[in-house]
Design an enzyme around this catalytic site. Sequence first.
Site, PDB file in Angstrom:
ATOM      1  N   THR A 153       0.749  -1.201  -0.110  1.00 51.27           N
ATOM      2  CA  THR A 153      -0.111  -0.135   0.173  1.00 51.27           C
ATOM      3  C   THR A 153       0.782   1.313  -0.219  1.00 51.27           C
ATOM      4  OG1 THR A 153      -1.831  -1.141   1.329  1.00 51.27           O
ATOM      5  CG2 THR A 153      -1.656   1.269   1.364  1.00 51.27           C
ATOM      6  N   ASN A 212      -6.406  -9.448  -7.577  1.00 51.14           N
ATOM      7  CA  ASN A 212      -6.172  -9.951  -6.287  1.00 51.14           C
ATOM      8  C   ASN A 212      -7.606 -11.022  -6.110  1.00 51.14           C
ATOM      9  OD1 ASN A 212      -6.775  -6.957  -6.254  1.00 51.14           O
ATOM     10  ND2 ASN A 212      -7.892  -7.587  -4.183  1.00 51.14           N
ATOM     11  N   GLN A 249       0.263  -9.351  -6.531  1.00 47.99           N
ATOM     12  CA  GLN A 249      -0.276 -10.560  -6.518  1.00 47.99           C
ATOM     13  C   GLN A 249       0.374 -11.433  -7.532  1.00 47.99           C
ATOM     14  OE1 GLN A 249      -2.319 -12.002  -4.399  1.00 47.99           O
ATOM     15  NE2 GLN A 249      -3.193 -10.404  -3.283  1.00 47.99           N
ATOM     16  N   SER A 292       4.959  -6.529  -2.615  1.00 48.28           N
ATOM     17  CA  SER A 292       4.597  -6.658  -1.000  1.00 48.28           C
ATOM     18  C   SER A 292       5.251  -8.155  -0.532  1.00 48.28           C
ATOM     19  CB  SER A 292       3.226  -6.760  -0.938  1.00 48.28           C
ATOM     20  OG  SER A 292       2.894  -6.998   0.439  1.00 48.28           O
ATOM     21  N   THR A 340      14.266   4.518  10.011  1.00 51.59           N
ATOM     22  CA  THR A 340      15.280   3.381  10.027  1.00 51.59           C
ATOM     23  C   THR A 340      14.680   2.361   9.370  1.00 51.59           C
ATOM     24  OG1 THR A 340      16.278   4.341  11.917  1.00 51.59           O
ATOM     25  CG2 THR A 340      16.601   1.968  11.452  1.00 51.59           C
ATOM     26  N   CYS A 389      -8.731  -7.212   2.154  1.00 52.38           N
ATOM     27  CA  CYS A 389      -8.772  -5.855   2.895  1.00 52.38           C
ATOM     28  C   CYS A 389     -10.149  -5.400   3.255  1.00 52.38           C
ATOM     29  CB  CYS A 389      -8.102  -4.806   2.056  1.00 52.38           C
ATOM     30  SG  CYS A 389      -6.269  -5.469   1.537  1.00 52.38           S
TER      31      CYS A 389
HETATM   32  N1  PLP Z   1      -1.946  -4.521  -4.387  1.00 50.57           N
HETATM   33  C1  PLP Z   1      -2.887  -5.544  -4.411  1.00 50.57           C
HETATM   34  C2  PLP Z   1      -3.115  -6.036  -5.892  1.00 50.57           C
HETATM   35  C3  PLP Z   1      -2.924  -6.398  -3.226  1.00 50.57           C
HETATM   36  O1  PLP Z   1      -3.855  -7.698  -3.342  1.00 50.57           O
HETATM   37  C4  PLP Z   1      -2.526  -5.713  -1.883  1.00 50.57           C
HETATM   38  C5  PLP Z   1      -3.193  -6.471  -0.851  1.00 50.57           C
HETATM   39  O2  PLP Z   1      -3.806  -7.322  -0.546  1.00 50.57           O
HETATM   40  C6  PLP Z   1      -2.021  -4.903  -1.982  1.00 50.57           C
HETATM   41  C7  PLP Z   1      -1.577  -3.904  -3.052  1.00 50.57           C
HETATM   42  C8  PLP Z   1      -1.452  -4.184  -0.739  1.00 50.57           C
HETATM   43  O3  PLP Z   1      -0.386  -4.811  -0.060  1.00 50.57           O
HETATM   44  P1  PLP Z   1       0.021  -4.675   1.404  1.00 50.57           P
HETATM   45  O4  PLP Z   1      -1.049  -5.476   2.155  1.00 50.57           O
HETATM   46  O5  PLP Z   1       1.287  -4.842   1.634  1.00 50.57           O
HETATM   47  O6  PLP Z   1      -0.374  -3.143   1.699  1.00 50.57           O
END
Ligand code: PLP
Length: 391
Positions: free
Chosen positions: A72, A151, A179, A199, A239, A327
């Site tokens: 994110t 996702n 993903q 990620s 850091t 999410c």
């Molecule tokens: N982008 C996609 C396509 C995702 O599926 C996700 C998390 O589900 C993210 C970004 C966000 O990643 P993070 O959980 O590391 O913030």
Amino acid sequence: MTERVYLDWNATAPLRPQAAAALSEALSLAGNPSSVHAEGRAARSAVETAREEVAALVKARSGDVTFTASGTEANMLALTPAIETLSEKRPRDRLLISAVEHSSVRAGGRFPRGAIGDIAVDAAGRVDLAALADALAKTERPLVSIMLANNETGVLQPVAEAAALVHAAGGLLHVDAVQAAGRVPIDIGALGADLITLSAHKIGGAKGVGALIRAREDIHFADPLIRGGGQERGLRAGTENVAGIAAFGAAAAAARGQFVEEAAHMLALRQELEAGLLAVAPDTVIFGAGVERLPNTTLFGRPGMKADTAIIAFDLEGVALSSGAACSSGKVQPSHVLAAMGIDAGLARGALRASLGWNSQKADIAAFLGAWRKVASALSKDSKERSGMAA
Ligand code: PLP
């Protein structure tokens, strides 16, 4: 207690053993990577080794990797009008994003609301390239963000074709590959992406670490995400999360090394899962089934099925699934991805996602299908009773 079956790898993947080992080793490093003494240099070395491994996963140069605190956050860093290249120093005037992006891209990063435009997708969930070309024709210096794999559905986007259009229009392309990483091969150059987001926890690293990777040295951000001590080339002060970053590197190395076997393994299991879904209930719809998808993802629905009750029923049978994006799970809303694909809201509200990983087993699919038989027959009984009552 029954043994649990975890089929929610798109929400988060369990820590790989290599990542767990790197994490615990790096936790014992006492130094700050910015310190010049031996302790500091040891921590710096762990971070830089990981930077090389993460870069290698997408065939980039390690100097082009910026570590962040999540996927994110990497998206937030990327999506700013203040991206400059050697040939274009004026701010980007518009952000164009596909209608099926993750919420961290849909939010538009640091662009004002009024400067964000949507690109439609087709019925399979793939970006409509004609709509992209139209939108590009109306902007001067666009930044475009298109994910590599969705996702929820796992559907792969025509990123290389989109990149050619974006570059011909003088734009830059950001690709959220969160993903896709470890599940399909990624070559930042061949893809034509200018920036890629990853990620750690989706590839078997720890939660709370991400990376933004640029394709070339000449891409600069005139607007750091976090100002302070100047870490991460001044873009993201603070850091570094040394242990999390070390685990990210180890997970990236493992994912790269075992990619071919893991992808084939996941695909074989997913085919078995999908055949079983349809054998039990032939009216099951597998979203995006007709187009290229990740080897590990199945988003499915059935008329009359309700995602919240079905997830609880699966959970009671020991099977962990998700309804669309993790999410947003907890709030049962029809997925914006299925809405953009034109799927009926009732069917979309019932959609469930099974997502597999390198460690998934044949027994997991058998347990899933056992639970599916119960869920599907309860649903058929319910709908018979309802139609009986209505008669
Ligand atoms: N982008 C996609 C396509 C995702 O599926 C996700 C998390 O589900 C993210 C970004 C966000 O990643 P993070 O959980 O590391 O913030």
